[in-house]
Motif scaffolding. Structure first.
Motif, PDB file in Angstrom:
ATOM      1  N   ASP A  14      33.218 -34.692   3.539  1.00 42.00           N
ATOM      2  CA  ASP A  14      34.118 -35.475   2.700  1.00 42.00           C
ATOM      3  C   ASP A  14      34.806 -36.489   3.601  1.00 42.00           C
ATOM      4  OD1 ASP A  14      33.599 -34.147   0.270  1.00 42.00           O
ATOM      5  OD2 ASP A  14      34.916 -32.506   0.858  1.00 42.00           O
ATOM      6  N   VAL A  15      34.865 -37.722   3.144  1.00 42.21           N
ATOM      7  CA  VAL A  15      35.464 -38.812   3.918  1.00 42.21           C
ATOM      8  C   VAL A  15      36.578 -39.409   3.069  1.00 42.21           C
ATOM      9  CG1 VAL A  15      35.008 -41.009   5.074  1.00 42.21           C
ATOM     10  CG2 VAL A  15      33.209 -39.301   4.947  1.00 42.21           C
ATOM     11  N   PRO A  21      43.379 -37.188   0.882  1.00 43.25           N
ATOM     12  CA  PRO A  21      42.182 -36.365   0.714  1.00 43.25           C
ATOM     13  C   PRO A  21      41.776 -36.192  -0.750  1.00 43.25           C
ATOM     14  CG  PRO A  21      44.034 -35.023   1.440  1.00 43.25           C
ATOM     15  CD  PRO A  21      44.481 -36.453   1.490  1.00 43.25           C
ATOM     16  N   GLU A  22      42.705 -36.422  -1.654  1.00 43.41           N
ATOM     17  CA  GLU A  22      42.371 -36.304  -3.080  1.00 43.41           C
ATOM     18  C   GLU A  22      41.452 -37.432  -3.538  1.00 43.41           C
ATOM     19  OE1 GLU A  22      46.183 -38.641  -2.762  1.00 43.41           O
ATOM     20  OE2 GLU A  22      45.428 -36.808  -1.863  1.00 43.41           O
ATOM     21  N   HIS A  23      41.307 -38.468  -2.734  1.00 42.95           N
ATOM     22  CA  HIS A  23      40.405 -39.579  -3.040  1.00 42.95           C
ATOM     23  C   HIS A  23      39.193 -39.592  -2.097  1.00 42.95           C
ATOM     24  CE1 HIS A  23      44.308 -41.182  -4.702  1.00 42.95           C
ATOM     25  NE2 HIS A  23      43.501 -41.182  -5.746  1.00 42.95           N
ATOM     26  N   ASP A  82      33.951 -27.201   3.743  1.00 39.66           N
ATOM     27  CA  ASP A  82      34.729 -25.972   3.585  1.00 39.66           C
ATOM     28  C   ASP A  82      36.197 -26.201   3.943  1.00 39.66           C
ATOM     29  OD1 ASP A  82      34.747 -26.133   6.354  1.00 39.66           O
ATOM     30  OD2 ASP A  82      33.624 -24.276   6.668  1.00 39.66           O
ATOM     31  N   VAL A  83      36.563 -27.434   4.270  1.00 37.60           N
ATOM     32  CA  VAL A  83      37.909 -27.887   4.611  1.00 37.60           C
ATOM     33  C   VAL A  83      38.473 -27.163   5.843  1.00 37.60           C
ATOM     34  CG1 VAL A  83      40.145 -28.578   3.617  1.00 37.60           C
ATOM     35  CG2 VAL A  83      38.222 -28.212   2.118  1.00 37.60           C
ATOM     36  N   GLU A  84      37.602 -26.625   6.684  1.00 34.97           N
ATOM     37  CA  GLU A  84      38.040 -25.944   7.906  1.00 34.97           C
ATOM     38  C   GLU A  84      38.322 -26.925   9.033  1.00 34.97           C
ATOM     39  OE1 GLU A  84      37.458 -22.296   8.974  1.00 34.97           O
ATOM     40  OE2 GLU A  84      37.543 -21.717   6.872  1.00 34.97           O
ATOM     41  N   SER A  85      37.641 -28.068   9.040  1.00 37.02           N
ATOM     42  CA  SER A  85      37.783 -29.038  10.125  1.00 37.02           C
ATOM     43  C   SER A  85      38.045 -30.424   9.557  1.00 37.02           C
ATOM     44  CB  SER A  85      36.503 -29.090  10.964  1.00 37.02           C
ATOM     45  OG  SER A  85      36.230 -27.840  11.537  1.00 37.02           O
ATOM     46  N   ALA A 160      19.208 -23.112  15.820  1.00 32.12           N
ATOM     47  CA  ALA A 160      20.257 -23.616  14.938  1.00 32.12           C
ATOM     48  C   ALA A 160      21.561 -23.711  15.731  1.00 32.12           C
ATOM     49  CB  ALA A 160      20.450 -22.698  13.741  1.00 32.12           C
ATOM     50  N   GLN A 161      22.351 -24.728  15.411  1.00 28.59           N
ATOM     51  CA  GLN A 161      23.646 -24.908  16.025  1.00 28.59           C
ATOM     52  C   GLN A 161      24.697 -25.087  14.941  1.00 28.59           C
ATOM     53  OE1 GLN A 161      22.836 -28.400  18.409  1.00 28.59           O
ATOM     54  NE2 GLN A 161      22.536 -27.149  20.231  1.00 28.59           N
ATOM     55  N   LYS A 162      25.830 -24.427  15.142  1.00 30.27           N
ATOM     56  CA  LYS A 162      26.951 -24.630  14.227  1.00 30.27           C
ATOM     57  C   LYS A 162      27.904 -25.610  14.901  1.00 30.27           C
ATOM     58  CE  LYS A 162      30.634 -22.331  11.721  1.00 30.27           C
ATOM     59  NZ  LYS A 162      31.368 -21.083  11.516  1.00 30.27           N
ATOM     60  N   LEU A 163      28.227 -26.667  14.173  1.00 27.18           N
ATOM     61  CA  LEU A 163      29.157 -27.684  14.644  1.00 27.18           C
ATOM     62  C   LEU A 163      30.420 -27.614  13.768  1.00 27.18           C
ATOM     63  CD1 LEU A 163      26.585 -30.619  14.879  1.00 27.18           C
ATOM     64  CD2 LEU A 163      27.295 -29.084  16.710  1.00 27.18           C
ATOM     65  N   PRO A 164      31.532 -28.197  14.200  1.00 28.41           N
ATOM     66  CA  PRO A 164      32.754 -28.132  13.387  1.00 28.41           C
ATOM     67  C   PRO A 164      32.605 -28.681  11.965  1.00 28.41           C
ATOM     68  CG  PRO A 164      33.255 -28.918  15.588  1.00 28.41           C
ATOM     69  CD  PRO A 164      31.763 -28.854  15.486  1.00 28.41           C
TER      70      PRO A 164
END
Length: 165
Positions: A14-15, A21-23, A82-85, A160-164
Motif C-alpha cells: 500500500d502506498v 494512509p486512508e487514501h 499486513d501493516v507491520e512495516s 525464499a526470503q522474507k523482507l519487511p
C-alpha cells in the motif's frame, strides 16, 4: 497457472502520500538492489495529484544509459499489506520505464509447487491480475532490502526470503 517459475522480489504494498494512509493505493513494488533510487510510474503520481517541475536524470540498465525527464516527489510512504512495516521513502522519481512482469510475482500456487518453500504459501497473497507494478524500490532505503528470514535449499533448489514488505 504459473507453477515452477522462479520469482523476483516483487511484492504487493500500500502506498500513500503524506500522512493519509486512508487514501492508500495498492500496487506491486519491485525491491531492486541493483537500483540506487526509487522510481514510480506517472500513473501513480497522477493518482496522488503529484505535479511539479521536471528534472533530468540518467537511467542506466543492462541495455545502456539514457537521459530521461521526471518529477521528483517526497513524502511518499510504503506499507506492507499486513501493516507491520511502514517506511517513508526518500525522494521518488517519476519514470515510465519500470518493468512490469506479473508472471514473476511470488504467489501461493508457485510456493505450493515446491516442497521446500510450501510452508510460506499461506502468507503470500494471490496474484491480482488487475494489479500493476508501479513502484521500484532501490537501495536508497536499505531497510526494505533486509532479509528477516530465509529458506535455503541445496544445489538447484528454490529458496525464499522474507523482507519487511
Amino acid at each position: 497457472m504459473r507453477i515452477g517459475r522462479s520469482c523476483g522480489k516483487t511484492v504487493l504494498v500500500d502506498v500513500y502520500s503524506g500522512a493519509s494512509p486512508e487514501h492508500s493505493i495498492r500496487v506491486y513494488a519491485i525491491i531492486d538492489d541493483k537500483s540506487n533510487s526509487s522510481l514510480a510510474t506517472p500513473d501513480l503520481f497522477d493518482r496522488f495529484g503529484i505535479h511539479g517541475s521536471q528534472k533530468q536524470f540518467v537511467l542506466s540498465s543492462y541495455s545502456g544509459s539514457f537521459t530521461v525527464v521526471g518529477i521528483y516527489a517526497s513524502g511518499i510512504r510504503i506499507c506492507s499489506i499486513d501493516v507491520e512495516s511502514i517506511f517513508e521513502l526518500p525522494d521518488v522519481i517519476e519514470c515510465d520505464s519500470i518493468p512490469s512482469n506479473l508472471p514473476e510475482i511470488p504467489t501461493p500456487d508457485v510456493a505450493y509447487a515446491h516442497p521446500l518453500i510450501r510452508r510460506i504459501a499461506p502468507y503470500l497473497p494471490a496474484l491480482d491480475p488487475s494489479g500493476k507494478v508501479e513502484l521500484l524500490k532501490g537501495r536508497d532505503l536499505p531497510e526494505v532490502h533486509h532479509v528477516t528470514e530465509e529458506i535455503l535449499g541445496g544445489k538447484g533448489e528454490r529458496f525464499a526470503q522474507k523482507l519487511p514488505l
